[in-house]
Design a protein around this motif. Structure first.
Motif, PDB file in Angstrom:
ATOM      1  N   VAL A 148      -5.443 -15.634  56.936  1.00 53.91           N
ATOM      2  CA  VAL A 148      -4.523 -16.006  55.863  1.00 53.91           C
ATOM      3  C   VAL A 148      -3.557 -14.869  55.522  1.00 53.91           C
ATOM      4  O   VAL A 148      -2.890 -14.899  54.485  1.00 53.91           O
ATOM      5  N   VAL A 153      -1.643 -19.739  47.702  1.00 54.01           N
ATOM      6  CA  VAL A 153      -0.881 -20.069  48.907  1.00 54.01           C
ATOM      7  C   VAL A 153       0.599 -20.120  48.560  1.00 54.01           C
ATOM      8  O   VAL A 153       0.993 -20.753  47.572  1.00 54.01           O
ATOM      9  N   LYS A 158       0.065 -15.440  54.251  1.00 53.05           N
ATOM     10  CA  LYS A 158       0.088 -16.806  53.730  1.00 53.05           C
ATOM     11  C   LYS A 158      -0.381 -16.904  52.285  1.00 53.05           C
ATOM     12  O   LYS A 158      -0.032 -17.852  51.580  1.00 53.05           O
ATOM     13  N   VAL A 159      -1.205 -15.959  51.855  1.00 56.42           N
ATOM     14  CA  VAL A 159      -1.693 -15.970  50.478  1.00 56.42           C
ATOM     15  C   VAL A 159      -1.596 -14.562  49.894  1.00 56.42           C
ATOM     16  O   VAL A 159      -1.566 -13.569  50.621  1.00 56.42           O
ATOM     17  N   GLY A 162      -3.342 -11.030  51.640  1.00 56.00           N
ATOM     18  CA  GLY A 162      -4.020 -12.016  52.461  1.00 56.00           C
ATOM     19  C   GLY A 162      -4.630 -11.319  53.662  1.00 56.00           C
ATOM     20  O   GLY A 162      -4.014 -10.406  54.228  1.00 56.00           O
ATOM     21  N   PRO A 210       5.922 -21.349  53.299  1.00 56.03           N
ATOM     22  CA  PRO A 210       6.011 -20.673  54.598  1.00 56.03           C
ATOM     23  C   PRO A 210       7.238 -19.795  54.776  1.00 56.03           C
ATOM     24  O   PRO A 210       7.247 -18.929  55.650  1.00 56.03           O
ATOM     25  N   ASP A 243       6.769 -14.328  52.990  1.00 52.12           N
ATOM     26  CA  ASP A 243       5.651 -13.532  53.488  1.00 52.12           C
ATOM     27  C   ASP A 243       4.918 -12.965  52.277  1.00 52.12           C
ATOM     28  O   ASP A 243       5.490 -12.179  51.513  1.00 52.12           O
ATOM     29  N   SER A 244       3.670 -13.370  52.107  1.00 49.95           N
ATOM     30  CA  SER A 244       2.948 -12.940  50.909  1.00 49.95           C
ATOM     31  C   SER A 244       2.776 -11.421  50.838  1.00 49.95           C
ATOM     32  O   SER A 244       2.584 -10.860  49.748  1.00 49.95           O
ATOM     33  N   CYS A 293      -5.812 -21.601  47.618  1.00 47.53           N
ATOM     34  CA  CYS A 293      -6.332 -21.629  48.985  1.00 47.53           C
ATOM     35  C   CYS A 293      -7.638 -22.414  49.072  1.00 47.53           C
ATOM     36  O   CYS A 293      -7.931 -23.032  50.096  1.00 47.53           O
TER      37      CYS A 293
END
Length: 401
Positions: A341, A312, A344-345, A337, A315, A318-319, A297
């Protein structure tokens, strides 16, 4: 009985709270005692002599509050500033955002510099603002050293250079919650006026101590600061320091004994060796992420954190599911995240009383989770990259040479 029991140890790799070493647990396993009797003041006196060392300060005055980093934030602000004082602060992640929210709620005039999450302090914007402040209305510059939400470490020396170049008298207040005792922090050399940290991060203690170190300039500022303060008032502490009893109210006695042992462990290893260990673990984690074909990130190498890596993910994933799966199947705790974020992370914490083999176990678990959720990772790829680096760079344990 723990209703969520899982066999073996929980692999705790969030960026705080962190693993607590056995000697610290043993040190805290004690009964309550009278904090006015001689042992606690004697213990406190030694702690106050040693705590500035973790900030690399010989001139700072320490305060040990029974609180979290959030309380330490409030202490730093209210003891040095007055309502409506102007502050420049940088929003670059969840924790800088929360500190800014606190500043506003405490009725300070906050000039917020919005940075893209994954970047650090924009030094040119800071320079422009300070050069334009001919009347020195800006009373403080506040910065999070290590933004835990995005894995960004800011260059405090560079910020101090800008302040000095502009010959600006503003106080320099720094959140070192996830950096002190893990990332190089030079309070005196970098002209930090108030530095703070929390016990649950690199000190490897339970949550509950907010540790503040104030420069002589910051102590002088308390004489004119008009912010309301009671629980966090430095002057109350200083009065009891002079009396030799040290505490204006009941301290967290067990945590003080834990802090004593935590400091002893850090000094035994050597603070610079502790920092070097975190540098190795951070680099090894980033090599693993690269081997997995994923991105950090943090957008530039100069900002990479050695205490947390925010990874990261593509897409289509789903983190949050990565974090849930890690805990449910492998008893591995990773960081979610947060805010901008979220989803995303995911975050890998690598700070505190932690060694190379523990990290490799975590990276192995992450690989299995990535495979579980459908990411095309080659099992062993990240572990191999990290292990190769660590095998080449890990020194002998100093106490066993």
């Amino acid at each position: 009985m723990d209703p969520f029991y899982g066999p073996g140890r929980n692999q705790l790799f969030v960026p705080g709270p962190v693993n607590i070493p056995e000697p610290v647990l043993h040190a805290m396993n004690r009964n309550n005692e009278d904090y006015r009797a001689p042992p606690v003041p004697a213990l406190t006196k030694k702690l106050l002599a040693d705590v500035p060392k973790i900030f690399k300060s010989t001139t700072g005055t320490p305060f040990l509050f029974p609180t979290t980093g959030t309380g330490a934030w409030e202490s730093a602000l209210t003891n040095t500033l007055s309502p409506r004082d102007r502050i420049i602060s940088f929003e670059m992640g969840q924790f800088s955002l929360l500190w800014i929210d606190q500043m506003k709620r405490l009725n300070f005039d906050v000039d917020v510099v919005h940075c893209e999450w994954g970047t650090g302090v924009d030094l040119e914007i800071l320079r422009t603002k300070l050069e334009a402040d001919k009347e020195h209305k800006v009373k403080a510059i506040c910065c999070v050293h290590n933004e835990t939400a995005t894995g960004v470490t800011n260059n405090l020396a560079a910020i101090r250079t800008v302040i000095d170049d502009c010959m600006h008298p503003a106080l320099f207040l720094v959140d070192g919650v996830s950096s002190v005792c893990a990332i190089d922090f030079r309070m005196d050399e970098w002209g930090v006026d108030v530095a703070l940290t929390g016990s649950q991060k690199a000190l490897s203690l339970p949550t509950g101590l907010g540790i503040v170190c104030a420069s002589p300039k910051a102590l002088e500022a308390t004489k004119t600061a008009k912010s309301l303060r009671v629980f966090f008032d430095w002057n109350d502490y200083l009065k009891f320091y002079k009396l030799g009893t040290y505490w204006p109210y009941t301290p967290s006695i067990q945590l003080l004994y834990g802090l004593r042992t935590a400091l002893d462990l850090i000094f035994l290893e050597g603070l610079d060796n502790v920092i070097a260990r975190h540098t190795r673990l951070g680099r090894a984690t980033r090599l693993a992420v690269e081997a997995w074909g994923l991105k950090n990130c943090t957008q530039r190498e100069e900002w990479y954190s050695d205490t947390v890596t925010a990874v990261v993910i593509p897409p289509y994933i789903d983190s949050t599911e990565i974090v849930k799966r890690a805990w449910k199947r492998y008893n591995l705790s990773l960081g979610l995240g947060l805010n901008k974020v979220a989803g995303k992370v995911f975050r890998i914490g690598h700070l505190g009383n932690l060694n190379e083999l523990q990290l490799l176990g975590c990276l192995s678990g992450v690989e299995m989770v990535l495979k579980d959720i459908g990411y095309p990772v080659k099992l062993g790829s990240g572990v191999a990259a990290a292990a190769a680096y660590l095998q080449m760079t890990t020194p002998l344990i100093a106490s066993r040479v």
